[in-house]
Motif scaffolding. Structure first.
Motif, short mmCIF file in Angstrom:
data_model
loop_
_atom_site.label_atom_id
_atom_site.label_comp_id
_atom_site.label_asym_id
_atom_site.label_seq_id
_atom_site.Cartn_x
_atom_site.Cartn_y
_atom_site.Cartn_z
N VAL A 164 13.55 61.18 49.96
CA VAL A 164 14.30 60.93 48.72
C VAL A 164 13.46 61.24 47.50
CG1 VAL A 164 15.37 59.12 47.34
CG2 VAL A 164 15.83 59.24 49.78
N LEU A 165 12.21 60.81 47.52
CA LEU A 165 11.35 61.00 46.35
C LEU A 165 11.10 62.49 46.07
CD1 LEU A 165 8.88 58.09 47.05
CD2 LEU A 165 10.52 58.22 45.16
N ALA A 169 11.97 64.18 42.52
CA ALA A 169 11.01 64.98 41.76
C ALA A 169 11.65 66.27 41.25
CB ALA A 169 9.80 65.30 42.63
N LYS A 170 12.52 66.86 42.05
CA LYS A 170 13.20 68.09 41.61
C LYS A 170 14.18 67.81 40.48
CE LYS A 170 12.83 70.35 46.12
NZ LYS A 170 13.58 70.90 47.29
N THR A 171 14.82 66.65 40.50
CA THR A 171 15.72 66.31 39.39
C THR A 171 14.93 66.06 38.11
OG1 THR A 171 15.79 63.90 39.82
CG2 THR A 171 17.38 65.29 41.01
N GLN A 172 13.76 65.50 38.26
CA GLN A 172 12.91 65.28 37.09
C GLN A 172 12.45 66.62 36.50
OE1 GLN A 172 9.99 62.74 38.95
NE2 GLN A 172 11.04 60.86 38.30
N GLU A 173 12.12 67.55 37.37
CA GLU A 173 11.75 68.89 36.90
C GLU A 173 12.92 69.56 36.18
OE1 GLU A 173 10.55 70.93 40.40
OE2 GLU A 173 8.72 69.73 40.68
N ALA A 174 14.14 69.17 36.55
CA ALA A 174 15.34 69.73 35.92
C ALA A 174 15.72 68.99 34.64
CB ALA A 174 16.51 69.71 36.89
#
Length: 264
Positions: A164-165, A169-174
Motif C-alpha cells: 500500500v505504501l 508514494a506514487k500518489t504523492q509524486e503525482a
C-alpha cells in the motif's frame, strides 16, 4: 476508546437502515459503512433515506467506502479496474456529496483485483490516476482517501503495508498528500505482515485502524491477536483516530467483549 461500528459487517440481522440506531442503542456514537447502495450513483430518495438513518440515530458517519463492485461476487474495488474508470469517477462525486452533508472525512478505496486482459503495470497506472482524482475530490471537504491491504482474495494485489505504501508514494509524486494507509490489523496479520513493525514505523501516519481477531475474523478476544496491545502502541506513537470494528459476530454477543474490557 473511540470505536466506530462497521454496519456493513455487523448487525446484519437487521435491515441496513436500522443498524445505525442499533449501534447507538449498543452504546456507540460512530459508524462506518462499505458502499451501502446497489447503484453506483444513488438517487435522491436512496440518499435521503440513508442519510436520515444516520442523523436520526444520532451517530457520526466516520467512514464510507467507495463503490467496490459486486463484493459478494468477489469484486474488491474499481480503482485499478480498466474499463470502469468513468464509473469510479462518477462514484467519487456521489461519495463527496454524502461526506459533505454528513461531515464524513475518511473514504476507503478498495484497489481492485488483477484482470487477466491487462498487465499489472497498466492497472497500476490507472489506479494512481483514480486515487489522485479521488483524493482531489475529497480534499474539497477536508477528506482522506484510505487504501488497505486485503486478505482472502488472491487476485487482490495489495496484501502488506509495504504494498500500500508503495502506491501511496506514487500518489504523492503525482501531487496529493491525502491518501493514507488503512491499517486493518486482521488483514495484515492473516497475510503474514509484521504488524508490530508496521505500527512502529507508520502509526503516526495511519489514516484509520480496523480490527478483527484471528482465526475467523471474529470479535476481539475470540482469537490470538494482541489487538489491545497494538491499539495502545499505535496511540502512543500518534494515531488519534477511531478504531473501526470490522469483524463477524453473532447478533446475541456482538459487543459483549466491550463489557468484559470495561470490567477489566
Amino acid at each position: 476508546m473511540t470505536y466506530t461500528v462497521n454496519c456493513s459487517i455487523l448487525l446484519t440481522e437487521l435491515p441496513l437502515l436500522e443498524r445505525p440506531a442499533a449501534a447507538k442503542a449498543a452504546g456507540f456514537d460512530a459508524v462506518e459503512f462499505w458502499w451501502p447502495f446497489e447503484s453506483n450513483v444513488p438517487g435522491d430518495a436512496e440518499l435521503t433515506a440513508f442519510e436520515r438513518a444516520i442523523t436520526d440515530a444520532g451517530v457520526q458517519l466516520t467512514g464510507l467506502n467507495f463503490n467496490a463492485g459486486n463484493m459478494p461476487g468477489g469484486d474488491r474495488g474499481l480503482v485499478s479496474w480498466k474499463g470502469r474508470c468513468s464509473e469510479f469517477k462518477d462514484n467519487v462525486d456521489a461519495v463527496v456529496g454524502i461526506g459533505e452533508r454528513l461531515g464524513t472525512k475518511a473514504f476507503n478505496a478498495l484497489y481492485g483485483n488483477r484482470q487477466d486482459d491487462y498487465t499489472p503495470a497498466e492497472q497500476d497506472e490507472l489506479a494512481v490516476k483514480n486515487l489522485v482524482y479521488a483524493a482531489q475530490g475529497v480534499a474539497k471537504i477536508g477528506g482522506t482517501v484510505l487504501l488497505e491491504p486485503v486478505s482472502g482474495t488472491p487476485a487482490y494485489p495489495l496484501k502488506t503495508a509495504a504494498d500500500v505504501l508503495a502506491v501511496i508514494a506514487k500518489t504523492q509524486e503525482a501531487g496529493v498528500d491525502n491518501v493514507k494507509l488503512l491499517a486493518d490489523f486482521y488483514h495484515l496479520a492473516v497475510n503474514g505482515d509484521d504488524v508490530p513493525a508496521v505500527i512502529e514505523n507508520h502509526a503516526k501516519d495511519f489514516g484509520h485502524i480496523q480490527i478483527a481477531d484471528d482465526p475467523g475474523r471474529g470479535a476481539p478476544g475470540t482469537g490470538t491477536l494482541p489487538l489491545g496491545e497494538w491499539i495502545t502502541r499505535s496511540r502512543e506513537l500518534g494515531y488519534a483516530g477511531p478504531i473501526g470494528l470490522e469483524y463477524k459476530s453473532a447478533a446475541a454477543d456482538a459487543f459483549s467483549w466491550t463489557i468484559r474490557q470495561q470490567a477489566n
